[in-house]
Every structure is written in structure tokens, then in C-alpha cells.
Design a protein around this motif. Structure first.
Motif, PDB file in Angstrom:
ATOM      1  N   PRO A  83       0.774  -1.235   0.004  1.00  0.00           N
ATOM      2  CA  PRO A  83      -0.050   0.003   0.019  1.00  0.00           C
ATOM      3  C   PRO A  83       0.753   1.450   0.017  1.00  0.00           C
ATOM      4  O   PRO A  83       1.902   1.247   0.650  1.00  0.00           O
ATOM      5  N   GLU A  84       0.496   2.419  -0.738  1.00  0.00           N
ATOM      6  CA  GLU A  84       1.155   3.495  -0.749  1.00  0.00           C
ATOM      7  C   GLU A  84       1.056   4.264   0.594  1.00  0.00           C
ATOM      8  O   GLU A  84       0.027   4.369   1.154  1.00  0.00           O
ATOM      9  N   PRO A  85       2.104   4.793   1.147  1.00  0.00           N
ATOM     10  CA  PRO A  85       2.197   5.467   2.349  1.00  0.00           C
ATOM     11  C   PRO A  85       1.367   6.619   2.447  1.00  0.00           C
ATOM     12  O   PRO A  85       1.277   7.280   1.644  1.00  0.00           O
ATOM     13  N   ASP A  86       0.718   6.617   3.690  1.00  0.00           N
ATOM     14  CA  ASP A  86      -0.086   7.990   3.381  1.00  0.00           C
ATOM     15  C   ASP A  86       0.492   8.996   4.729  1.00  0.00           C
ATOM     16  O   ASP A  86       1.762   8.853   5.254  1.00  0.00           O
ATOM     17  N   THR A  87      -0.072  10.030   4.805  1.00  0.00           N
ATOM     18  CA  THR A  87       0.472  11.186   5.596  1.00  0.00           C
ATOM     19  C   THR A  87       0.841  10.619   7.007  1.00  0.00           C
ATOM     20  O   THR A  87       1.860  10.959   7.654  1.00  0.00           O
ATOM     21  N   GLU A  88      -0.345  10.051   7.642  1.00  0.00           N
ATOM     22  CA  GLU A  88       0.064   9.715   8.978  1.00  0.00           C
ATOM     23  C   GLU A  88       1.207   8.789   8.996  1.00  0.00           C
ATOM     24  O   GLU A  88       1.873   8.540  10.190  1.00  0.00           O
ATOM     25  N   TYR A  89       1.338   7.793   8.286  1.00  0.00           N
ATOM     26  CA  TYR A  89       2.505   6.565   8.108  1.00  0.00           C
ATOM     27  C   TYR A  89       3.661   7.393   8.273  1.00  0.00           C
ATOM     28  O   TYR A  89       4.687   7.000   8.828  1.00  0.00           O
ATOM     29  N   ILE A  90       3.771   8.410   7.252  1.00  0.00           N
ATOM     30  CA  ILE A  90       5.253   9.117   7.097  1.00  0.00           C
ATOM     31  C   ILE A  90       5.319  10.103   8.134  1.00  0.00           C
ATOM     32  O   ILE A  90       6.466   9.924   8.741  1.00  0.00           O
ATOM     33  N   GLU A  91       4.133  10.487   8.854  1.00  0.00           N
ATOM     34  CA  GLU A  91       4.616  11.454  10.104  1.00  0.00           C
ATOM     35  C   GLU A  91       5.115  10.480  11.370  1.00  0.00           C
ATOM     36  O   GLU A  91       6.109  10.964  11.704  1.00  0.00           O
ATOM     37  N   THR A  92       4.668   9.435  11.325  1.00  0.00           N
ATOM     38  CA  THR A  92       4.993   8.466  12.520  1.00  0.00           C
ATOM     39  C   THR A  92       6.466   8.243  12.299  1.00  0.00           C
ATOM     40  O   THR A  92       7.241   8.201  13.197  1.00  0.00           O
ATOM     41  N   MET A  93       6.788   7.879  11.005  1.00  0.00           N
ATOM     42  CA  MET A  93       8.195   7.433  10.773  1.00  0.00           C
ATOM     43  C   MET A  93       9.190   8.487  11.029  1.00  0.00           C
ATOM     44  O   MET A  93      10.037   8.471  11.378  1.00  0.00           O
ATOM     45  N   LEU A  94       8.731   9.976  10.637  1.00  0.00           N
ATOM     46  CA  LEU A  94       9.427  10.841  10.716  1.00  0.00           C
ATOM     47  C   LEU A  94       9.950  11.153  12.457  1.00  0.00           C
ATOM     48  O   LEU A  94      10.994  11.507  12.816  1.00  0.00           O
ATOM     49  N   LEU A  95       8.857  11.016  13.121  1.00  0.00           N
ATOM     50  CA  LEU A  95       8.936  11.400  14.653  1.00  0.00           C
ATOM     51  C   LEU A  95       9.761  10.076  15.388  1.00  0.00           C
ATOM     52  O   LEU A  95      10.614  10.488  16.042  1.00  0.00           O
ATOM     53  N   GLN A  96       9.569   8.869  14.794  1.00  0.00           N
ATOM     54  CA  GLN A  96      10.481   7.813  15.461  1.00  0.00           C
ATOM     55  C   GLN A  96      11.654   8.028  14.987  1.00  0.00           C
ATOM     56  O   GLN A  96      12.705   7.911  15.909  1.00  0.00           O
ATOM     57  N   ILE A  97      12.076   8.425  13.804  1.00  0.00           N
ATOM     58  CA  ILE A  97      13.653   8.347  13.444  1.00  0.00           C
ATOM     59  C   ILE A  97      14.141   9.744  14.171  1.00  0.00           C
ATOM     60  O   ILE A  97      15.302   9.846  14.544  1.00  0.00           O
ATOM     61  N   MET A  98      13.436  10.755  14.182  1.00  0.00           N
ATOM     62  CA  MET A  98      14.004  11.914  15.060  1.00  0.00           C
ATOM     63  C   MET A  98      14.466  11.573  16.372  1.00  0.00           C
ATOM     64  O   MET A  98      15.485  12.034  16.891  1.00  0.00           O
ATOM     65  N   ASP A  99      13.544  10.763  16.935  1.00  0.00           N
ATOM     66  CA  ASP A  99      13.733  10.377  18.214  1.00  0.00           C
ATOM     67  C   ASP A  99      14.954   9.387  18.385  1.00  0.00           C
ATOM     68  O   ASP A  99      15.754   9.430  19.360  1.00  0.00           O
ATOM     69  N   ASP A 100      15.000   8.416  17.607  1.00  0.00           N
ATOM     70  CA  ASP A 100      15.873   7.262  17.737  1.00  0.00           C
ATOM     71  C   ASP A 100      17.330   7.790  17.152  1.00  0.00           C
ATOM     72  O   ASP A 100      18.280   7.294  18.024  1.00  0.00           O
ATOM     73  N   GLU A 101      17.351   8.489  15.997  1.00  0.00           N
ATOM     74  CA  GLU A 101      18.643   8.895  15.529  1.00  0.00           C
ATOM     75  C   GLU A 101      19.268  10.235  16.061  1.00  0.00           C
ATOM     76  O   GLU A 101      20.496  10.396  16.008  1.00  0.00           O
ATOM     77  N   PHE A 102      18.415  11.279  16.492  1.00  0.00           N
ATOM     78  CA  PHE A 102      18.664  12.595  16.850  1.00  0.00           C
ATOM     79  C   PHE A 102      18.280  12.769  18.141  1.00  0.00           C
ATOM     80  O   PHE A 102      18.628  13.682  18.890  1.00  0.00           O
ATOM     81  N   GLU A 103      17.469  11.655  19.019  1.00  0.00           N
ATOM     82  CA  GLU A 103      17.162  11.968  20.424  1.00  0.00           C
ATOM     83  C   GLU A 103      16.488  13.259  20.554  1.00  0.00           C
ATOM     84  O   GLU A 103      16.830  14.076  21.560  1.00  0.00           O
ATOM     85  N   VAL A 104      15.482  13.358  19.676  1.00  0.00           N
ATOM     86  CA  VAL A 104      14.606  14.602  19.700  1.00  0.00           C
ATOM     87  C   VAL A 104      13.162  14.118  19.727  1.00  0.00           C
ATOM     88  O   VAL A 104      12.757  13.441  18.817  1.00  0.00           O
ATOM     89  N   ALA A 105      12.433  14.638  20.785  1.00  0.00           N
ATOM     90  CA  ALA A 105      11.079  14.579  20.585  1.00  0.00           C
ATOM     91  C   ALA A 105      10.176  15.703  20.271  1.00  0.00           C
ATOM     92  O   ALA A 105      10.540  16.853  20.713  1.00  0.00           O
ATOM     93  N   LEU A 106       9.350  15.706  19.112  1.00  0.00           N
ATOM     94  CA  LEU A 106       8.838  16.861  18.633  1.00  0.00           C
ATOM     95  C   LEU A 106       7.374  16.654  18.956  1.00  0.00           C
ATOM     96  O   LEU A 106       6.968  15.690  18.903  1.00  0.00           O
ATOM     97  N   GLU A 107       6.904  18.057  19.365  1.00  0.00           N
ATOM     98  CA  GLU A 107       5.401  18.044  19.518  1.00  0.00           C
ATOM     99  C   GLU A 107       5.042  19.446  19.184  1.00  0.00           C
ATOM    100  O   GLU A 107       4.323  20.364  19.695  1.00  0.00           O
ATOM    101  N   ASP A 108       5.094  19.776  17.899  1.00  0.00           N
ATOM    102  CA  ASP A 108       4.886  20.909  17.299  1.00  0.00           C
ATOM    103  C   ASP A 108       4.062  20.798  16.032  1.00  0.00           C
ATOM    104  O   ASP A 108       3.675  21.702  15.410  1.00  0.00           O
ATOM    105  N   GLY A 109       3.778  19.566  15.575  1.00  0.00           N
ATOM    106  CA  GLY A 109       3.189  19.404  14.304  1.00  0.00           C
ATOM    107  C   GLY A 109       3.854  19.599  13.033  1.00  0.00           C
ATOM    108  O   GLY A 109       3.352  19.315  12.056  1.00  0.00           O
TER     109      GLY A 109
END
Length: 209
Positions: A83-109
Motif C-alpha cells: 500500500p502507498e504510504p499516507d501522511t499519518e504513516y510518514i509522520e509517524t516514521m519521521l517522529l520515530q527517526i528523529m527520536d531514535d537517530e537524533f534523540e529529539v522528541a517533537l510536539e509541534d506538528g
């Protein structure tokens, strides 16, 4: 991304790299080496991971169907696409990678905004449209050489800006400006040097690592 990438993937990757370069949270994380010495490489790796997700949704050539041999009892395995990735899927991926790879938790949208644009880029790439890609590349090129500035106040909103040292950008463009308002970083794990007199504060440690 595969070495024999399709024209769709090449066009998409161009736009994706430009859009990630315009994401203030990622720009700060890379500039401050929050992902370690390979922070810049991680940015390109992130683009590759996202591209792979979308490439997996491209249907394989129908010729890849295996001819059925009536003398074999094994079932035939038809080609299929994920299935083609949707916005929610990509957003979750971005948040997870920012947390895992850069140790940053974003909560700004901001991750949602990036994800929405990424999905748009893929839709345009499939139709061969490069207008939005070129627009992003122009804006990303303008950002080169600018020093990311930020202020992080734990538990409250943050205003981040891009500066070219002396003056603010006065392009006056009517297109989206990805460098003016920057997102809030929460629980930055690595310490940021204190900068007084300018409204900057040290980000709280998340501890652990």
C-alpha cells in the motif's frame, strides 16, 4: 533507493531532499550534530528510507509473473505492491527517526507538515510534475549558508529562525516559507550550550544515553 531508480523515484527524491533540508527541526539537529558525527549522512539516509517506502508501492512489471508449471504442485506467486504510504504513516516514521537517530522528541506538528508535503511530492512525481520540486529546490538553495538559530524553553513553545548572520531574509516570496517559524523541541537528550542575552535556553536532558 535502488541504483536503477525509476524516473518517478528520481524526481521524488529530489523534492524529498529539498523538503527535508527545509525542515527546521532536522536542520537544527544536523547543524548541532545531535545525531553524532554522521548527522548529515543520517539526513540523506532518512530520505533514502522514505523513498524506499514509496518505491515499494510501485507495481512490479506484469512480466514478473511466474509461468505455472502443471507438473509442479507449488502455487504460483503473483507480483504485488505494498500500500502507498499516507501522511499519518510518514509522520509517524519521521517522529520515530528523529527520536531514535537524533534523540529529539517533537510536539509541534512540523512532522505532519513535512509528511503531507512528502505525500504530495510522490503524487506529483507519478504524474511527472516537477513544479513543486523546483520550488522546494529554490528555497532549499536559499537556505544554504544560513546559520540556524533557535530558542528552546522546556514545556513552552519555541521560536526558531534562520539567519545569515547580519540581516534577516528579505526575499518577500509569496510561496511557503519553511524557515521563518521553527518547531518546538522537547526533551533534547544532548545539552546545548547556553547562550544568554538572546533568549536562548538550554534544552532539558532526557537522560539515559
Amino acid at each position: 533507493m535502488a541504483s536503477d531508480a525509476s524516473p518517478i523515484s528520481v524526481l521524488f527524491a529530489r523534492g524529498l531532499l529539498a523538503r527535508l533540508a527545509l525542515w527546521p527541526a532536522l536542520r537544527i539537529a544536523v547543524h548541532q550534530n545531535w545525531g553524532g558525527p554522521q548527522s548529515a549522512q543520517k539526513q540523506r539516509w532518512l530520505a533514502g528510507v522514505i523513498t524506499d517506502e514509496f518505491e515499494a508501492s510501485i507495481p512490479p512489471p506484469s512480466a514478473s509473473l511466474t509461468a505455472f508449471d502443471s507438473h509442479q504442485s507449488a502455487p504460483m506467486h503473483p507480483s504485488y505492491a505494498l500500500p502507498e504510504p499516507d501522511t499519518e504513516y510518514i509522520e509517524t516514521m519521521l517522529l520515530q527517526i528523529m527520536d531514535d537517530e537524533f534523540e529529539v522528541a517533537l510536539e509541534d506538528g512540523s512532522a505532519f507538515d513535512v509528511a503531507r508535503d512528502v505525500v504530495r511530492l510522490w503524487a506529483d512525481a507519478k504524474e511527472g510534475k516537477d513544479g513543486y520540486v523546483k520550488e522546494l529546490e529554490i528555497q532549499a538553495d536559499r537556505m544554504k549558508g544560513k546559520m540556524p538559530q533557535y530558542e528552546v524553553d522546556a514545556g513552552s513553545a519555541s521560536d526558531w529562525e534562520d539567519s545569515d548572520d547580519d540581516n534577516e531574509d528579505e526575499s518577500g516570496s509569496d510561496s511557503e516559507n519553511f524557515g521563518e517559524v521553527v518547531p518546538q523541541l522537547l526533551n533534547r537528550a544532548k545539552e546545548v550550550p547556553d547562550i544568554d542575552e538572546d533568549g536562548f535556553t538550554t534544552v532539558k536532558r532526557r537522560g539515559g544515553r
